[in-house]
Structures are given as C-alpha cells and as structure tokens.
Design a protein around this motif. Sequence first.
Motif, short mmCIF file in Angstrom:
data_model
loop_
_atom_site.label_atom_id
_atom_site.label_comp_id
_atom_site.label_asym_id
_atom_site.label_seq_id
_atom_site.Cartn_x
_atom_site.Cartn_y
_atom_site.Cartn_z
N GLU A 112 0.83 -1.21 0.00
CA GLU A 112 0.00 0.00 0.00
C GLU A 112 0.87 1.26 0.00
O GLU A 112 0.57 2.23 -0.70
CB GLU A 112 -0.92 0.01 1.22
CG GLU A 112 -1.98 -1.08 1.18
CD GLU A 112 -2.72 -1.23 2.48
OE1 GLU A 112 -3.87 -1.72 2.43
OE2 GLU A 112 -2.18 -0.87 3.55
N LEU A 113 1.95 1.22 0.78
CA LEU A 113 2.86 2.38 0.79
C LEU A 113 3.56 2.56 -0.56
O LEU A 113 3.74 3.68 -1.03
CB LEU A 113 3.90 2.23 1.90
CG LEU A 113 3.42 2.48 3.32
CD1 LEU A 113 4.53 2.22 4.31
CD2 LEU A 113 2.89 3.89 3.47
N GLU A 114 3.94 1.46 -1.18
CA GLU A 114 4.60 1.55 -2.48
C GLU A 114 3.67 2.15 -3.53
O GLU A 114 4.09 2.99 -4.34
CB GLU A 114 5.07 0.16 -2.92
CG GLU A 114 5.88 0.19 -4.19
CD GLU A 114 6.40 -1.18 -4.59
OE1 GLU A 114 7.02 -1.27 -5.67
OE2 GLU A 114 6.20 -2.15 -3.84
N ARG A 115 2.42 1.76 -3.50
CA ARG A 115 1.43 2.34 -4.43
C ARG A 115 1.32 3.85 -4.22
O ARG A 115 1.32 4.63 -5.17
CB ARG A 115 0.08 1.67 -4.23
CG ARG A 115 -1.01 2.23 -5.10
CD ARG A 115 -2.32 1.46 -4.90
NE ARG A 115 -3.41 2.23 -5.43
CZ ARG A 115 -4.32 2.87 -4.71
NH1 ARG A 115 -4.27 2.80 -3.39
NH2 ARG A 115 -5.27 3.57 -5.28
N LEU A 116 1.25 4.27 -2.96
CA LEU A 116 1.17 5.69 -2.64
C LEU A 116 2.42 6.44 -3.09
O LEU A 116 2.35 7.50 -3.71
CB LEU A 116 0.97 5.88 -1.13
CG LEU A 116 1.08 7.31 -0.62
CD1 LEU A 116 -0.03 8.18 -1.18
CD2 LEU A 116 1.09 7.33 0.89
N PHE A 117 3.58 5.87 -2.82
CA PHE A 117 4.84 6.54 -3.18
C PHE A 117 5.00 6.67 -4.70
O PHE A 117 5.56 7.64 -5.18
CB PHE A 117 6.04 5.81 -2.59
CG PHE A 117 6.12 5.93 -1.09
CD1 PHE A 117 5.54 6.99 -0.41
CD2 PHE A 117 6.78 4.98 -0.34
CE1 PHE A 117 5.62 7.11 0.97
CE2 PHE A 117 6.87 5.09 1.04
CZ PHE A 117 6.28 6.15 1.69
N ARG A 118 4.49 5.71 -5.45
CA ARG A 118 4.54 5.81 -6.92
C ARG A 118 3.66 6.96 -7.40
O ARG A 118 4.03 7.70 -8.32
CB ARG A 118 4.14 4.50 -7.56
CG ARG A 118 5.15 3.40 -7.31
CD ARG A 118 5.15 2.36 -8.38
NE ARG A 118 6.01 1.25 -8.03
CZ ARG A 118 7.32 1.23 -8.24
NH1 ARG A 118 7.91 2.27 -8.77
NH2 ARG A 118 8.04 0.18 -7.92
N ILE A 119 2.49 7.13 -6.79
CA ILE A 119 1.61 8.25 -7.16
C ILE A 119 2.28 9.56 -6.81
O ILE A 119 2.26 10.52 -7.61
CB ILE A 119 0.24 8.11 -6.43
CG1 ILE A 119 -0.49 6.87 -6.93
CG2 ILE A 119 -0.60 9.35 -6.63
CD1 ILE A 119 -1.71 6.51 -6.11
N LEU A 120 2.89 9.63 -5.64
CA LEU A 120 3.57 10.86 -5.23
C LEU A 120 4.76 11.17 -6.15
O LEU A 120 5.02 12.32 -6.47
CB LEU A 120 4.04 10.75 -3.78
CG LEU A 120 2.94 10.70 -2.73
CD1 LEU A 120 3.52 10.45 -1.36
CD2 LEU A 120 2.11 11.97 -2.75
N GLU A 121 5.47 10.14 -6.57
CA GLU A 121 6.61 10.34 -7.47
C GLU A 121 6.15 10.89 -8.82
O GLU A 121 6.76 11.80 -9.38
CB GLU A 121 7.36 9.02 -7.65
CG GLU A 121 8.62 9.16 -8.49
CD GLU A 121 9.35 7.83 -8.63
OE1 GLU A 121 10.58 7.88 -8.77
OE2 GLU A 121 8.69 6.77 -8.60
N ARG A 122 5.05 10.35 -9.33
CA ARG A 122 4.50 10.88 -10.59
C ARG A 122 4.03 12.32 -10.43
O ARG A 122 4.04 13.10 -11.39
CB ARG A 122 3.34 10.00 -11.08
CG ARG A 122 3.79 8.72 -11.73
CD ARG A 122 2.60 8.03 -12.35
NE ARG A 122 1.61 7.76 -11.32
CZ ARG A 122 1.17 6.55 -10.99
NH1 ARG A 122 1.62 5.50 -11.62
NH2 ARG A 122 0.28 6.39 -10.04
N GLY A 123 3.63 12.70 -9.22
CA GLY A 123 3.18 14.06 -8.95
C GLY A 123 4.32 15.04 -8.73
O GLY A 123 4.07 16.22 -8.51
N GLY A 124 5.56 14.58 -8.76
CA GLY A 124 6.71 15.47 -8.63
C GLY A 124 7.34 15.51 -7.25
O GLY A 124 8.27 16.29 -7.03
N TYR A 125 6.88 14.70 -6.33
CA TYR A 125 7.46 14.69 -4.99
C TYR A 125 8.71 13.81 -4.98
O TYR A 125 8.64 12.60 -5.18
CB TYR A 125 6.45 14.17 -3.97
CG TYR A 125 5.29 15.11 -3.76
CD1 TYR A 125 5.40 16.17 -2.87
CD2 TYR A 125 4.12 14.97 -4.48
CE1 TYR A 125 4.34 17.05 -2.70
CE2 TYR A 125 3.07 15.84 -4.31
CZ TYR A 125 3.19 16.88 -3.42
OH TYR A 125 2.15 17.76 -3.25
#
Length: 136
Positions: A112-125
């Motif tokens: 679940e954390l990996e899924r969230l971090f991938r979304i954040l990475e695509r968002g520029g974080y």
Amino acid sequence: MTNLVPPPATSGKSLLERVEDALLPLINLVFLLLMFFIVAGQLANEPLPELPGAAASGQEQTPDADLKVTEGGGWLAGASSVDEQTLLASLPEPGAGQPLRVAAAESVTMAELERLFRILERGGYKDVLLLTEPGP
C-alpha cells in the motif's frame, strides 16, 4: 662451516616450558580485565535517566503529517479523506523547501505504501519523509 645464527639460549628449559612462561602475562592481563568489568558493572546499576523530550505519560500523539495513511489503506490530507484523483491537489506543492511528511498506521502494508509513493513520485514529490513512532 660456522653457524651464522647462534643456537637459542634455553637455560635448561624445554620449548613447552618457555611457551608457558610467555603465556603467563597474557593470562594475568585477561584476568585483570575480567575483574575490572565485573566491578565496573556492579558500580553502575542506577537506571538510565529519561531522555529529553520523551513523553512522561503514556499518551499517544498523532504525528504532524501532511498525509496520513489509515488502517484500511485510505488517505487523509488534513482532516478530509482523499482518493487517488484528489490526492495531489490536496497536498502542498512539491519542492516547497520541506519534504512531504507521510504518517502510516501500523497495520499498513508495504504494498500500500509503495502504491502511494509511486503516485507521489509521478506528482513530482522527490523528498518524502515517512514518520514512525517507537514501539513499546
């Protein structure tokens, strides 16, 4: 032909006796170190002092985070629940001088954390700080 190296001076002792004589100071040193640590361990039986900033009471504090991951895998930005479409819009701008602080419940899986971090990475974080709490 003469010997270049003189024979060892044995003084009447065998090789085994000479080795035993050489080991005696080492045995004495090990014994003295052992005694030192036994005595030093007995002198320091006071409990360690409390660390500064440690919570004296057993109250739990919620971490100050930009994004919280709940036990069911849901996301909270501030006090409102967000989904994948509204997640990036509800967070502070990436690269604002501070990393994005993410707090996760104890039961959240790494998937679940990996899924969230991938979304954040695509968002520029690029800088994300995962907040943790020490265990009991």
